[in-house]
Scaffold this motif. Structure first.
Motif, PDB file in Angstrom:
ATOM      1  N   PRO A 117       0.799  -1.231   0.000  1.00 26.30           N
ATOM      2  CA  PRO A 117       0.000   0.000   0.000  1.00 26.30           C
ATOM      3  C   PRO A 117       0.832   1.282   0.000  1.00 26.30           C
ATOM      4  CG  PRO A 117      -0.015  -1.013   2.163  1.00 26.30           C
ATOM      5  CD  PRO A 117       0.685  -1.977   1.250  1.00 26.30           C
ATOM      6  N   ASP A 118       2.052   1.234   0.536  1.00 22.86           N
ATOM      7  CA  ASP A 118       2.907   2.414   0.651  1.00 22.86           C
ATOM      8  C   ASP A 118       4.335   1.944   0.400  1.00 22.86           C
ATOM      9  OD1 ASP A 118       3.959   4.904   1.205  1.00 22.86           O
ATOM     10  OD2 ASP A 118       3.589   4.798   3.362  1.00 22.86           O
ATOM     11  N   VAL A 119       4.897   2.324  -0.756  1.00 26.43           N
ATOM     12  CA  VAL A 119       6.204   1.799  -1.161  1.00 26.43           C
ATOM     13  C   VAL A 119       7.177   2.951  -1.385  1.00 26.43           C
ATOM     14  CG1 VAL A 119       7.459   0.451  -2.877  1.00 26.43           C
ATOM     15  CG2 VAL A 119       5.116  -0.195  -2.261  1.00 26.43           C
ATOM     16  N   VAL A 120       8.335   2.869  -0.726  1.00 22.02           N
ATOM     17  CA  VAL A 120       9.402   3.847  -0.901  1.00 22.02           C
ATOM     18  C   VAL A 120      10.657   3.082  -1.277  1.00 22.02           C
ATOM     19  CG1 VAL A 120      10.831   5.602   0.209  1.00 22.02           C
ATOM     20  CG2 VAL A 120       8.402   5.408   0.809  1.00 22.02           C
ATOM     21  N   ILE A 121      11.244   3.430  -2.425  1.00 24.08           N
ATOM     22  CA  ILE A 121      12.471   2.779  -2.871  1.00 24.08           C
ATOM     23  C   ILE A 121      13.573   3.832  -2.943  1.00 24.08           C
ATOM     24  CG2 ILE A 121      13.599   1.495  -4.723  1.00 24.08           C
ATOM     25  CD1 ILE A 121      10.867   0.303  -5.401  1.00 24.08           C
ATOM     26  N   THR A 122      14.508   3.744  -2.008  1.00 24.37           N
ATOM     27  CA  THR A 122      15.644   4.664  -1.991  1.00 24.37           C
ATOM     28  C   THR A 122      16.921   3.972  -2.449  1.00 24.37           C
ATOM     29  OG1 THR A 122      16.127   4.170   0.321  1.00 24.37           O
ATOM     30  CG2 THR A 122      14.656   6.034  -0.126  1.00 24.37           C
ATOM     31  N   SER A 123      16.831   2.666  -2.678  1.00 21.02           N
ATOM     32  CA  SER A 123      18.008   1.908  -3.087  1.00 21.02           C
ATOM     33  C   SER A 123      18.288   2.091  -4.569  1.00 21.02           C
ATOM     34  CB  SER A 123      17.800   0.417  -2.799  1.00 21.02           C
ATOM     35  OG  SER A 123      16.766  -0.091  -3.622  1.00 21.02           O
ATOM     36  N   SER A 124      19.514   1.805  -4.959  1.00 24.92           N
ATOM     37  CA  SER A 124      19.837   1.776  -6.377  1.00 24.92           C
ATOM     38  C   SER A 124      19.559   0.370  -6.887  1.00 24.92           C
ATOM     39  CB  SER A 124      21.294   2.163  -6.612  1.00 24.92           C
ATOM     40  OG  SER A 124      22.152   1.235  -5.980  1.00 24.92           O
ATOM     41  N   SER A 125      19.105   0.301  -8.126  1.00 21.88           N
ATOM     42  CA  SER A 125      18.800  -0.978  -8.755  1.00 21.88           C
ATOM     43  C   SER A 125      19.537  -1.057 -10.081  1.00 21.88           C
ATOM     44  CB  SER A 125      17.293  -1.098  -8.998  1.00 21.88           C
ATOM     45  OG  SER A 125      17.008  -2.179  -9.860  1.00 21.88           O
ATOM     46  N   THR A 126      20.152  -2.195 -10.364  1.00 20.73           N
ATOM     47  CA  THR A 126      20.865  -2.337 -11.626  1.00 20.73           C
ATOM     48  C   THR A 126      19.932  -2.649 -12.786  1.00 20.73           C
ATOM     49  OG1 THR A 126      21.263  -4.696 -11.219  1.00 20.73           O
ATOM     50  CG2 THR A 126      22.973  -3.138 -10.483  1.00 20.73           C
ATOM     51  N   ASP A 127      18.721  -3.081 -12.496  1.00 18.85           N
ATOM     52  CA  ASP A 127      17.795  -3.481 -13.549  1.00 18.85           C
ATOM     53  C   ASP A 127      16.455  -2.764 -13.409  1.00 18.85           C
ATOM     54  OD1 ASP A 127      19.444  -5.315 -15.044  1.00 18.85           O
ATOM     55  OD2 ASP A 127      19.267  -6.710 -13.374  1.00 18.85           O
ATOM     56  N   ASP A 128      15.362  -3.480 -13.625  1.00 13.86           N
ATOM     57  CA  ASP A 128      14.016  -2.917 -13.652  1.00 13.86           C
ATOM     58  C   ASP A 128      13.410  -2.814 -12.261  1.00 13.86           C
ATOM     59  OD1 ASP A 128      14.134  -2.903 -16.428  1.00 13.86           O
ATOM     60  OD2 ASP A 128      13.130  -4.840 -16.617  1.00 13.86           O
ATOM     61  N   ILE A 129      12.411  -1.911 -12.154  1.00 16.44           N
ATOM     62  CA  ILE A 129      11.578  -1.815 -10.961  1.00 16.44           C
ATOM     63  C   ILE A 129      10.133  -1.963 -11.402  1.00 16.44           C
ATOM     64  CG2 ILE A 129      10.737  -0.310  -9.129  1.00 16.44           C
ATOM     65  CD1 ILE A 129      13.490   0.872  -8.901  1.00 16.44           C
ATOM     66  N   LEU A 130       9.394  -2.843 -10.714  1.00 18.25           N
ATOM     67  CA  LEU A 130       7.974  -3.061 -10.959  1.00 18.25           C
ATOM     68  C   LEU A 130       7.265  -2.904  -9.620  1.00 18.25           C
ATOM     69  CD1 LEU A 130       5.568  -3.967 -12.750  1.00 18.25           C
ATOM     70  CD2 LEU A 130       6.193  -6.325 -12.172  1.00 18.25           C
ATOM     71  N   ILE A 131       6.293  -1.970  -9.546  1.00 12.27           N
ATOM     72  CA  ILE A 131       5.615  -1.679  -8.286  1.00 12.27           C
ATOM     73  C   ILE A 131       4.105  -1.611  -8.513  1.00 12.27           C
ATOM     74  CG2 ILE A 131       5.470  -0.141  -6.302  1.00 12.27           C
ATOM     75  CD1 ILE A 131       7.991   1.259  -7.333  1.00 12.27           C
ATOM     76  N   PHE A 132       3.362  -2.225  -7.582  1.00 14.50           N
ATOM     77  CA  PHE A 132       1.910  -2.085  -7.515  1.00 14.50           C
ATOM     78  C   PHE A 132       1.582  -1.643  -6.100  1.00 14.50           C
ATOM     79  CE2 PHE A 132       2.668  -5.377 -10.672  1.00 14.50           C
ATOM     80  CZ  PHE A 132       1.899  -4.945 -11.724  1.00 14.50           C
ATOM     81  N   GLY A 133       0.838  -0.536  -5.954  1.00 18.54           N
ATOM     82  CA  GLY A 133       0.524  -0.097  -4.608  1.00 18.54           C
ATOM     83  C   GLY A 133      -0.295   1.164  -4.574  1.00 18.54           C
ATOM     84  N   GLY A 134      -0.398   1.737  -3.369  1.00 18.60           N
ATOM     85  CA  GLY A 134      -1.168   2.958  -3.193  1.00 18.60           C
ATOM     86  C   GLY A 134      -0.326   4.193  -3.422  1.00 18.60           C
TER      87      GLY A 134
END
Length: 181
Positions: A23-40
Motif C-alpha cells: 500500500p505504501d512503497v518507498v524505494i531509496t536503493s539503487s537498482s541495476t535493472d528494472d523496478i515493478l511496483i503495484f501499490g497505493g
C-alpha cells in the motif's frame, strides 16, 4: 520480490530487478535493472539501471532512470530532481512533469502540467487542461488532443512543431453513440 500489507521501504543497493506490491512503497536503493511496483503511494528515489513500471494511486519519481518509465496512477509526479533517459508512457488523472525526459512522451490524462524538459516528441490525450509553465522546454514535436488549447506561459520554449486537435468530451451514452455515427 516483496509483498506486504504495510509500508515497504527498500534501501541499499540491489543487483537485479525490484518487484514490490504494497500500500505504501518507498524505494531509496539503487537498482541495476528494472523496478515493478503495484501499490497505493509509490516513491522511487534511488537510481534505476533500466526501466520503471508502476501502478498506484500516487506515484512520484525523483531520481535518474536509465531506461523507460511506464506509470498508471491517479496522481503522477516526475519531480525536478528526476531525469528519465528513455521514453515515458503515463496514464493518470493529474500528471505533473517537473523533471527531464530525454526520450519521447505519451501521456493520457485529465490534466497535465509541464515545468520540466521533454526532448523527444510528445503526444498527449487530455480530457481537461494542459498547462505549459514558463520553465517548460519541448525540443521535439508537441501533439495534443484536448477539449481546449493549452495554457502556455511566457518564457516556455517550444522548439518543435505544435499540433492541437480539439476533442469533444462525451458526457452521456446517447452523445457517445451520436458522436460515433
Amino acid at each position: 520480490y516483496v509483498f506486504s500489507e504495510g509500508r515497504v521501504t527498500i534501501s541499499g543497493s540491489i543487483d537485479g530487478d525490484i518487484v514490490v506490491v504494497g500500500p505504501d512503497v518507498v524505494i531509496t536503493s539503487s537498482s541495476t535493472d528494472d523496478i515493478l511496483i503495484f501499490g497505493g503511494t509509490l516513491d522511487v528515489s534511488g537510481p534505476v539501471g533500466d526501466d520503471v513500471r508502476a501502478v498506484g494511486g500516487q506515484l512520484q519519481i525523483d531520481t535518474i532512470v536509465n531506461g523507460d518509465v511506464v506509470l498508471l496512477g491517479g496522481q503522477v509526479h516526475i519531480l525536478p530532481t528526476a531525469t528519465i533517459l528513455g521514453d515515458i508512457l503515463i496514464g493518470g488523472r493529474q500528471v505533473v512533469i517537473d523533471g527531464d525526459v530525454l526520450g519521447d512522451a505519451r501521456i493520457y490524462a485529465s490534466n497535465v502540467v509541464v515545468n520540466g524538459t521533454i526532448e523527444g516528441d510528445t503526444d498527449m490525450f487530455l480530457s481537461g487542461n494542459l498547462d505549459i509553465d514558463s520553465e517548460a522546454v519541448f525540443t521535439g514535436e508537441l501533439k495534443y488532443t484536448s477539449p481546449r488549447e493549452a495554457n502556455i506561459s511566457d518564457g516556455a520554449t517550444l522548439s518543435g512543431e505544435v499540433k492541437f486537435n480539439e476533442a469533444k468530451i462525451v458526457t452521456d451514452v446517447k452523445s457517445f453513440f451520436e458522436a460515433l455515427f
